[in-house]
Design an enzyme around this catalytic site. Structure first.
Site, mmCIF file in Angstrom:
data_model
loop_
_atom_site.group_PDB
_atom_site.id
_atom_site.type_symbol
_atom_site.label_atom_id
_atom_site.label_comp_id
_atom_site.label_asym_id
_atom_site.label_seq_id
_atom_site.Cartn_x
_atom_site.Cartn_y
_atom_site.Cartn_z
ATOM 1 N N ASP A 143 2.531 11.297 9.134
ATOM 2 C CA ASP A 143 1.491 11.589 8.142
ATOM 3 C C ASP A 143 0.074 11.317 8.657
ATOM 4 O O ASP A 143 -0.894 11.722 8.037
ATOM 5 C CB ASP A 143 1.756 10.870 6.803
ATOM 6 N N ARG A 144 -0.044 10.633 9.793
ATOM 7 C CA ARG A 144 -1.387 10.370 10.320
ATOM 8 C C ARG A 144 -1.736 11.327 11.451
ATOM 9 O O ARG A 144 -0.840 11.895 12.083
ATOM 10 C CB ARG A 144 -1.467 8.946 10.871
ATOM 11 N N THR A 164 0.832 -1.210 0.000
ATOM 12 C CA THR A 164 0.000 0.000 0.000
ATOM 13 C C THR A 164 0.863 1.254 0.000
ATOM 14 O O THR A 164 0.529 2.260 -0.597
ATOM 15 C CB THR A 164 -0.911 0.024 1.254
ATOM 16 N N ASP A 193 1.668 9.641 13.860
ATOM 17 C CA ASP A 193 2.283 8.311 13.812
ATOM 18 C C ASP A 193 3.794 8.390 13.590
ATOM 19 O O ASP A 193 4.393 9.460 13.648
ATOM 20 C CB ASP A 193 1.614 7.452 12.732
ATOM 21 N N LYS A 244 10.292 3.914 0.564
ATOM 22 C CA LYS A 244 9.510 4.145 -0.649
ATOM 23 C C LYS A 244 10.090 5.302 -1.439
ATOM 24 O O LYS A 244 10.781 6.171 -0.900
ATOM 25 C CB LYS A 244 8.046 4.398 -0.325
ATOM 26 N N THR A 263 -7.619 2.342 -1.418
ATOM 27 C CA THR A 263 -6.823 2.633 -0.228
ATOM 28 C C THR A 263 -5.372 2.932 -0.610
ATOM 29 O O THR A 263 -4.793 2.239 -1.434
ATOM 30 C CB THR A 263 -6.869 1.419 0.714
ATOM 31 N N ASP A 274 5.871 8.295 11.080
ATOM 32 C CA ASP A 274 6.449 9.191 10.070
ATOM 33 C C ASP A 274 5.677 10.495 9.915
ATOM 34 O O ASP A 274 5.948 11.270 8.988
ATOM 35 C CB ASP A 274 6.558 8.468 8.726
ATOM 36 N N GLU A 324 -8.424 9.456 4.446
ATOM 37 C CA GLU A 324 -8.681 8.029 4.602
ATOM 38 C C GLU A 324 -9.164 7.769 6.020
ATOM 39 O O GLU A 324 -8.802 8.486 6.958
ATOM 40 C CB GLU A 324 -7.409 7.226 4.376
ATOM 41 N N GLU A 325 -9.907 6.684 6.172
ATOM 42 C CA GLU A 325 -10.426 6.318 7.493
ATOM 43 C C GLU A 325 -9.316 5.960 8.469
ATOM 44 O O GLU A 325 -9.525 5.931 9.674
ATOM 45 C CB GLU A 325 -11.420 5.164 7.389
ATOM 46 N N SER A 326 -8.121 5.657 7.949
ATOM 47 C CA SER A 326 -7.007 5.224 8.786
ATOM 48 C C SER A 326 -6.235 6.410 9.356
ATOM 49 O O SER A 326 -5.013 6.351 9.473
ATOM 50 C CB SER A 326 -6.085 4.347 7.961
ATOM 51 N N ARG A 379 7.644 -2.713 2.892
ATOM 52 C CA ARG A 379 7.784 -2.844 4.349
ATOM 53 C C ARG A 379 8.129 -4.268 4.710
ATOM 54 O O ARG A 379 7.493 -5.202 4.225
ATOM 55 C CB ARG A 379 6.493 -2.470 5.051
ATOM 56 N N LYS A 424 -0.417 12.457 3.036
ATOM 57 C CA LYS A 424 -1.272 12.875 4.133
ATOM 58 C C LYS A 424 -0.379 13.559 5.150
ATOM 59 O O LYS A 424 0.824 13.337 5.178
ATOM 60 C CB LYS A 424 -2.021 11.695 4.724
ATOM 61 N N SER A 431 6.138 3.733 8.808
ATOM 62 C CA SER A 431 4.976 4.490 9.261
ATOM 63 C C SER A 431 4.515 4.130 10.670
ATOM 64 O O SER A 431 5.279 4.255 11.619
ATOM 65 C CB SER A 431 3.856 4.304 8.250
ATOM 66 N N HIS A 432 3.289 3.621 10.769
ATOM 67 C CA HIS A 432 2.708 3.355 12.089
ATOM 68 C C HIS A 432 3.126 1.985 12.626
ATOM 69 O O HIS A 432 2.708 1.607 13.719
ATOM 70 C CB HIS A 432 1.195 3.410 11.976
HETATM 71 C C1 VG1 Z 1 -2.968 1.179 5.812
HETATM 72 C C2 VG1 Z 1 -4.219 2.023 5.770
HETATM 73 C C3 VG1 Z 1 -4.217 2.903 4.542
HETATM 74 C C4 VG1 Z 1 -2.937 3.751 4.520
HETATM 75 C C5 VG1 Z 1 -1.724 2.856 4.633
HETATM 76 C C6 VG1 Z 1 -0.428 3.635 4.753
HETATM 77 O O1 VG1 Z 1 -2.923 0.343 4.675
HETATM 78 O O2 VG1 Z 1 -5.371 1.210 5.778
HETATM 79 O O3 VG1 Z 1 -5.362 3.720 4.560
HETATM 80 O O4 VG1 Z 1 -2.859 4.489 3.333
HETATM 81 O O5 VG1 Z 1 -1.832 2.029 5.788
HETATM 82 O O6 VG1 Z 1 -0.466 4.503 5.853
HETATM 83 P P1 VG1 Z 1 -3.351 -1.201 4.718
HETATM 84 O O7 VG1 Z 1 -3.060 -1.718 3.338
HETATM 85 O O8 VG1 Z 1 -2.556 -1.844 5.797
HETATM 86 O O9 VG1 Z 1 -4.809 -1.214 5.051
HETATM 87 V V1 VG1 Z 1 0.963 4.945 6.641
HETATM 88 O O10 VG1 Z 1 0.638 6.107 7.759
HETATM 89 O O11 VG1 Z 1 1.296 3.406 7.296
HETATM 90 O O12 VG1 Z 1 1.994 5.338 5.385
HETATM 91 CO CO CO Z 2 2.366 7.000 8.418
#
Ligand code: VG1
Ligand code: CO
Length: 543
Positions: A281-282, A18, A277, A126, A344, A279, A363-365, A22, A376, A113-114
């Site tokens: 972005d959240r 996504t 989070d 990335k 997503t 990095d 996004e919902e996340s 990772r 983001k 990221s998270h």
């Molecule tokens: C998750 C979230 C998605 C987000 C992605 C990267 O992906 O659901 O909305 O864009 O993480 O976010 P997945 O494929 O695990 O559902 V970040 O802050 O980890 O770059």
């Molecule tokens: Co992130």
């Protein structure tokens, strides 16, 4: 110093998910693994000869070592210059801002990221394009293809360079600029928001807590909130970035940001709470005693953006990822602007932003952003909320409840089933996919399916089509279920089940979320056989 050409064997698991590649940190640390991927990126983008790249990460374990490797490889591959954040730090949105501001040829962002960090945690990398956003699928596919063919990589045998101080350096013929990781980002924020109005809000006694979760936003939030805006010292907590995020899970949701949630839910809690989070972005937004879902946050921000200098002219449109609730669409309809539904992952917003079709997206996340960068942006979302609060001077809860009265409420929850066997998780989705056409018209505990599809997205700008982006099931009772597999995990598979129901009547806006969605949750289980197929009686995480 000289360039070395090192023989390598392809690694067969370097497929970006996504949001980039990772893996467990130990996987990235295997000899040749990082090098292989970096060389594949360089070759997939047509080489880096004479190019300028931005390099930085979220400070997690292996960040510094990986940056040294990347710099030496960029030099050996003929890059003209690399721009690096001091100490190797750049939040994801700041990296995007730097790529755009300095008009570079893109950048490499090191982060998972998270996901948890540390030697036993996760690492990630990335490539972002010159517009500042994550590489689109065509490029990530090319990177993956290259990684399977590659036989050698190039690296300079120069010594490590120091990146602790702002200044310049060189590796062979390549220039290196070590920059303040915050400055460019901070001036971008100053251009969008009314810092004086936010300052006055704090002067009026408004109290805030920002939990940086020992991740990359600490220095940004401290400089901007406590420095430039003048919020009281102590507004930012856990501000020191640590290689293992202090042992925590840098995912800003009510489960992992528990310390902040407990404080916010207390009777004497601050007026406003936020977290970001790994990095940066959240974002998580909480008022006193009141959690704002990311889907609602996007809708409230869209409805009120015009109150803020950077968005005074109004919005061109809004976009949300498919599993994000439809709350933002309702705002777009009232404003008379376009609303888009994308797969997503942030990379799908890039073309819509570049083409000026949208101004805000989310996004919902816990991801929200705008056309100011191509990622983001956690702190940006917090500042947008602050600026709106500075104008409206109401509580977070009052603002959201008023929004519901005007637009109706989209009850929303996400249930995650983590660490499933890959075969079980994909079997569940495949089985459901095979039964989609039979679902419309069938009833499940009082809910009747109106439509069922395997979501496929055609990009309105370049026409590219992305298939199999999640199973979407709509009900006649204005409810929706989405099921998809995570693309960011590093072990096993994670099934995400997204559940929502629309409620127009304000008399019914005060119900507990899980309760309000009980019928939808039961229907999802009946349709997909989640409990029977996974053997789990409940999800691991509910947000
Ligand atoms: C998750 C979230 C998605 C987000 C992605 C990267 O992906 O659901 O909305 O864009 O993480 O976010 P997945 O494929 O695990 O559902 V970040 O802050 O980890 O770059
Ligand atoms: Co992130």
């Amino acid at each position: 110093m000289a360039t070395q050409t090192v023989a390598t064997t392809p690694f067969d698991d370097q497929k970006p998910g996504t949001s980039g590649l990772r893996k467990k940190t130990t996987v990235f640390m295997q000899p040749g693994y990082l090098e292989n991927y970096v060389q594949s990126i360089f070759e997939a983008i047509g080489g880096v000869s004479d190019k300028t790249l931005v390099v930085g990460g979220d400070g997690r374990f292996f960040n510094r070592e990986a940056i040294q490797t990347i710099l030496k490889m960029a030099a050996a591959n003929g890059a003209a210059k690399c721009v690096v954040g001091r100490d190797g730090l750049l939040s994801t949105p700041a990296a995007s801002a730097v790529i755009r501001e300095l008009k570079t040829d893109g950048g490499l962002i090191l982060s998972a990221s998270h996901n948890p960090g540390g030697e036993n945690g996760d690492f990630g990398l990335k490539y972002n394009v010159p517009a500042g956003g994550p590489a689109p699928e065509a490029i990530t596919d090319a990177i993956f293809a290259r990684s399977k063919e590659i036989a050698e990589y190039r690296i300079s045998d120069a010594e490590d360079i120091s990146i602790q101080m702002i200044g310049t350096a060189k590796i062979d013929d390549m220039d290196i600029d070590i920059i303040d990781p915050v400055a460019i980002y901070q001036s971008l924020m100053e251009s969008l928001f009314d810092f004086n109005a936010i300052h006055d809000l704090f002067v009026s006694g408004f109290r805030m807590r920002f939990d940086a979760m020992h991740a990359v936003t600490g220095p940004y939030a401290t400089a901007i909130l406590e420095g430039a805006i003048g919020a009281p010292a102590g507004t930012v907590i856990n501000a020191q970035p640590l290689p293992d995020f202090g042992g925590g899970h840098p995912d800003p949701n009510p489960v992992h940001a528990k310390m902040l949630m407990d404080e916010m839910m207390g009777a004497d809690g601050p007026d406003f709470g936020a977290a970001s989070d790994g990095d940066g972005d959240r974002n998580m937004i909480v008022g006193r005693g009141f959690y704002v879902t990311p889907s609602d946050s996007l809708a409230v921000l869209a409805a009120n953006a015009e109150l803020v200098p950077g968005y005074r002219e109004g919005l061109n449109g809004v976009a949300r990822s498919m599993p994000t609730s439809r709350a933002a669409d309702r705002v777009a309809e009232k404003l008379g602007i376009n609303a888009y539904e994308t797969p997503t992952g942030w990379k799908y917003f890039g073309n819509l932003l570049d083409g000026n079709l949208i101004t805000l997206c989310g996004e919902e996340s816990a991801g929200t952003g705008s056309n100011h960068v191509r990622e983001k942006d956690g702190l940006w979302a917090v500042l947008l909320w602050l600026n709106i609060l500075a104008v409206l001077r109401g509580s977070v809860a009052d603002i959201v409840k008023a929004h519901w009265r005007k637009f109706g409420r989209d009850y929303y929850t996400r249930h995650d089933y983590e660490d499933l066997e890959t075969a079980v998780a994909s079997g569940l989705i495949d089985d459901l996919r095979g039964r989609l056409s039979a679902l419309p018209g069938q009833s499940f505990g009082g809910l009747t399916v109106s439509a069922a599809e395997d979501f496929s997205y055609a990009d309105p700008v370049d026409g590219s089509v992305s298939k199999h982006q999640g199973i979407k099931i709509a009900f006649e009772e204005d409810a929706r279920v989405v099921l998809r597999l995570s693309g960011t995990g590093t072990s096993g598979a994670t099934l995400r089940v997204y559940l929502e129901r629309y409620e127009r009547d304000p008399a019914n806006h005060g119900i507990d979320t899980q309760q309000a969605l009980a019928q939808v949750i039961a229907a999802a289980d009946e349709i997909a056989g989640i409990r029977s197929k996974t053997g789990r009686s409940a999800p691991n995480v509910m947000t």
